[in-house]
Design a protein around this motif. Sequence first.
Motif, PDB file in Angstrom:
ATOM      1  N   PHE A 121       0.786  -1.234   0.000  1.00 19.29           N
ATOM      2  CA  PHE A 121       0.000   0.000   0.000  1.00 19.29           C
ATOM      3  C   PHE A 121       0.816   1.282   0.000  1.00 19.29           C
ATOM      4  O   PHE A 121       0.240   2.367  -0.123  1.00 19.29           O
ATOM      5  CB  PHE A 121      -0.928   0.016   1.226  1.00 19.29           C
ATOM      6  N   THR A 122       2.128   1.207   0.168  1.00 18.25           N
ATOM      7  CA  THR A 122       2.913   2.440   0.171  1.00 18.25           C
ATOM      8  C   THR A 122       2.849   3.113  -1.200  1.00 18.25           C
ATOM      9  O   THR A 122       2.458   2.506  -2.194  1.00 18.25           O
ATOM     10  CB  THR A 122       4.376   2.139   0.567  1.00 18.25           C
ATOM     11  N   ASP A 123       3.251   4.375  -1.253  1.00 14.01           N
ATOM     12  CA  ASP A 123       3.093   5.151  -2.490  1.00 14.01           C
ATOM     13  C   ASP A 123       3.771   4.500  -3.686  1.00 14.01           C
ATOM     14  O   ASP A 123       3.270   4.569  -4.816  1.00 14.01           O
ATOM     15  CB  ASP A 123       3.644   6.567  -2.285  1.00 14.01           C
ATOM     16  N   ARG A 124       4.919   3.884  -3.475  1.00 14.78           N
ATOM     17  CA  ARG A 124       5.630   3.195  -4.557  1.00 14.78           C
ATOM     18  C   ARG A 124       5.522   1.672  -4.407  1.00 14.78           C
ATOM     19  O   ARG A 124       6.408   0.934  -4.832  1.00 14.78           O
ATOM     20  CB  ARG A 124       7.104   3.618  -4.581  1.00 14.78           C
ATOM     21  N   TYR A 126       3.435  -2.239  -4.453  1.00 11.05           N
ATOM     22  CA  TYR A 126       2.980  -3.128  -5.517  1.00 11.05           C
ATOM     23  C   TYR A 126       1.627  -2.703  -6.088  1.00 11.05           C
ATOM     24  O   TYR A 126       1.396  -2.818  -7.301  1.00 11.05           O
ATOM     25  CB  TYR A 126       2.890  -4.564  -4.991  1.00 11.05           C
ATOM     26  N   LEU A 127       0.729  -2.219  -5.240  1.00 14.91           N
ATOM     27  CA  LEU A 127      -0.606  -1.857  -5.726  1.00 14.91           C
ATOM     28  C   LEU A 127      -0.544  -0.669  -6.678  1.00 14.91           C
ATOM     29  O   LEU A 127      -1.130  -0.713  -7.775  1.00 14.91           O
ATOM     30  CB  LEU A 127      -1.518  -1.548  -4.540  1.00 14.91           C
ATOM     31  N   ASN A 128       0.155   0.382  -6.293  1.00 15.18           N
ATOM     32  CA  ASN A 128       0.283   1.540  -7.180  1.00 15.18           C
ATOM     33  C   ASN A 128       1.076   1.200  -8.440  1.00 15.18           C
ATOM     34  O   ASN A 128       0.806   1.738  -9.519  1.00 15.18           O
ATOM     35  CB  ASN A 128       0.947   2.696  -6.440  1.00 15.18           C
ATOM     36  N   SER A 129       2.054   0.307  -8.309  1.00 11.74           N
ATOM     37  CA  SER A 129       2.813  -0.113  -9.497  1.00 11.74           C
ATOM     38  C   SER A 129       1.910  -0.850 -10.489  1.00 11.74           C
ATOM     39  O   SER A 129       1.999  -0.647 -11.709  1.00 11.74           O
ATOM     40  CB  SER A 129       3.986  -1.005  -9.081  1.00 11.74           C
ATOM     41  N   ALA A 130       1.032  -1.716  -9.954  1.00 11.33           N
ATOM     42  CA  ALA A 130       0.108  -2.432 -10.831  1.00 11.33           C
ATOM     43  C   ALA A 130      -0.881  -1.472 -11.489  1.00 11.33           C
ATOM     44  O   ALA A 130      -1.196  -1.607 -12.685  1.00 11.33           O
ATOM     45  CB  ALA A 130      -0.639  -3.491 -10.027  1.00 11.33           C
ATOM     46  N   ILE A 134      -1.435  -0.299 -15.853  1.00  8.10           N
ATOM     47  CA  ILE A 134      -2.659  -0.283 -16.662  1.00  8.10           C
ATOM     48  C   ILE A 134      -3.144   1.140 -16.917  1.00  8.10           C
ATOM     49  O   ILE A 134      -4.286   1.350 -17.335  1.00  8.10           O
ATOM     50  CB  ILE A 134      -3.772  -1.130 -16.010  1.00  8.10           C
ATOM     51  N   GLY A 135      -2.279   2.122 -16.621  1.00  7.94           N
ATOM     52  CA  GLY A 135      -2.589   3.502 -16.970  1.00  7.94           C
ATOM     53  C   GLY A 135      -3.406   4.264 -15.954  1.00  7.94           C
ATOM     54  O   GLY A 135      -4.001   5.301 -16.290  1.00  7.94           O
ATOM     55  N   ILE A 136      -3.464   3.800 -14.723  1.00  9.10           N
ATOM     56  CA  ILE A 136      -4.222   4.483 -13.668  1.00  9.10           C
ATOM     57  C   ILE A 136      -3.236   5.128 -12.710  1.00  9.10           C
ATOM     58  O   ILE A 136      -2.270   4.489 -12.280  1.00  9.10           O
ATOM     59  CB  ILE A 136      -5.142   3.500 -12.915  1.00  9.10           C
ATOM     60  N   ASP A 137      -3.481   6.383 -12.374  1.00 12.33           N
ATOM     61  CA  ASP A 137      -2.596   7.084 -11.452  1.00 12.33           C
ATOM     62  C   ASP A 137      -2.634   6.428 -10.071  1.00 12.33           C
ATOM     63  O   ASP A 137      -3.683   5.945  -9.619  1.00 12.33           O
ATOM     64  CB  ASP A 137      -3.002   8.555 -11.324  1.00 12.33           C
ATOM     65  N   GLY A 138      -1.485   6.450  -9.400  1.00 17.74           N
ATOM     66  CA  GLY A 138      -1.412   5.893  -8.057  1.00 17.74           C
ATOM     67  C   GLY A 138      -2.221   6.704  -7.060  1.00 17.74           C
ATOM     68  O   GLY A 138      -2.672   7.828  -7.340  1.00 17.74           O
ATOM     69  N   TYR A 139      -2.379   6.130  -5.869  1.00 12.48           N
ATOM     70  CA  TYR A 139      -3.208   6.760  -4.823  1.00 12.48           C
ATOM     71  C   TYR A 139      -2.459   6.677  -3.503  1.00 12.48           C
ATOM     72  O   TYR A 139      -1.782   5.682  -3.219  1.00 12.48           O
ATOM     73  CB  TYR A 139      -4.551   6.045  -4.728  1.00 12.48           C
ATOM     74  N   ALA A 140      -2.580   7.722  -2.706  1.00 15.62           N
ATOM     75  CA  ALA A 140      -1.912   7.745  -1.396  1.00 15.62           C
ATOM     76  C   ALA A 140      -2.776   6.988  -0.384  1.00 15.62           C
ATOM     77  O   ALA A 140      -3.490   7.575   0.428  1.00 15.62           O
ATOM     78  CB  ALA A 140      -1.680   9.185  -0.951  1.00 15.62           C
TER      79      ALA A 140
END
Length: 283
Positions: A121-124, A126-130, A134-140
């Motif tokens: 769940f951290t900013d960098r 696995y979830l934000n990387s995935a 697929i072209g979706i911006d990460g989330y804090a």
Amino acid sequence: MARTGRRTPPAAVLLIAPSLIFMTALFMWPLVVGVGQALVGPDGPTTAYLRRMLDDPYFWTAARNTLLLIVVLIPLQFAFAIAMALLLRERPRFAGFHFYIWVIPLAISDLAAGLVWLSVFTDRGYLNSALDMIGIDGYAWLSYQNPVTMFIAVVLAELWRATSLVFVIVVAGMQGIPKDYDEAAEVFGATYWQRVRHVILPQLRPSLQVALILRTILALETFAVAQALTGRNLPLLVGETYQWYSVQLNPNVSAAIALVILAVSMLAAAGYLRLMRDQTETR
């Protein structure tokens, strides 16, 4: 002539005396010390530490978060544990392998589980990387500005880490249920869900009672997972005892919060025992 002399204690008392002494030293003495720290000051009995605890805004936030965690987490854990146990009861292929895979989190410490989910769940993470792939911006997810996602992250981490404990207890309880009852209900036309509801779950009541008490007490003591994921951005009661004891160097207020946790644990255990007993007597 009547014999006189000192009466010797019964053999049973002599046999359990070492255990009583050990339990008293291990539990009662720390409890007495904790009560003394919370309720006794330099000048005698006092409620100053309790008032200091109640005046702290973090205490009420921590109490709310802890209660909400219990309300959300416990039903989810029991639903998943019972579903996995029922699946295992059908003896699928590689049933032993499934069992060991599902209980792996039991061997992982709270802090290690928190760090595992922090990497997700951290900013960098696995979830934000995935999402980025697929072209979706990460989330804090773990930002203090997003308390809902912080709470969801803690729930998911605890759900993964601690459901296996309930699962093991439920599986052990199912081992003691005679299959004759289930087969008889099936012969008389009961559906699978009717057999689960009216045959299996009632006989699992003692195991569910033990698991419910244990998981509620352990959920009240949730600390390391939340600390690793959110720090003090999502305060919990045990986390506040740590803050007062180690950071603010005030063991008295820390002991007062610990007494609140102890009181809630005892009330929850007594309530579960009373509720289960009343339902059994009604049936």
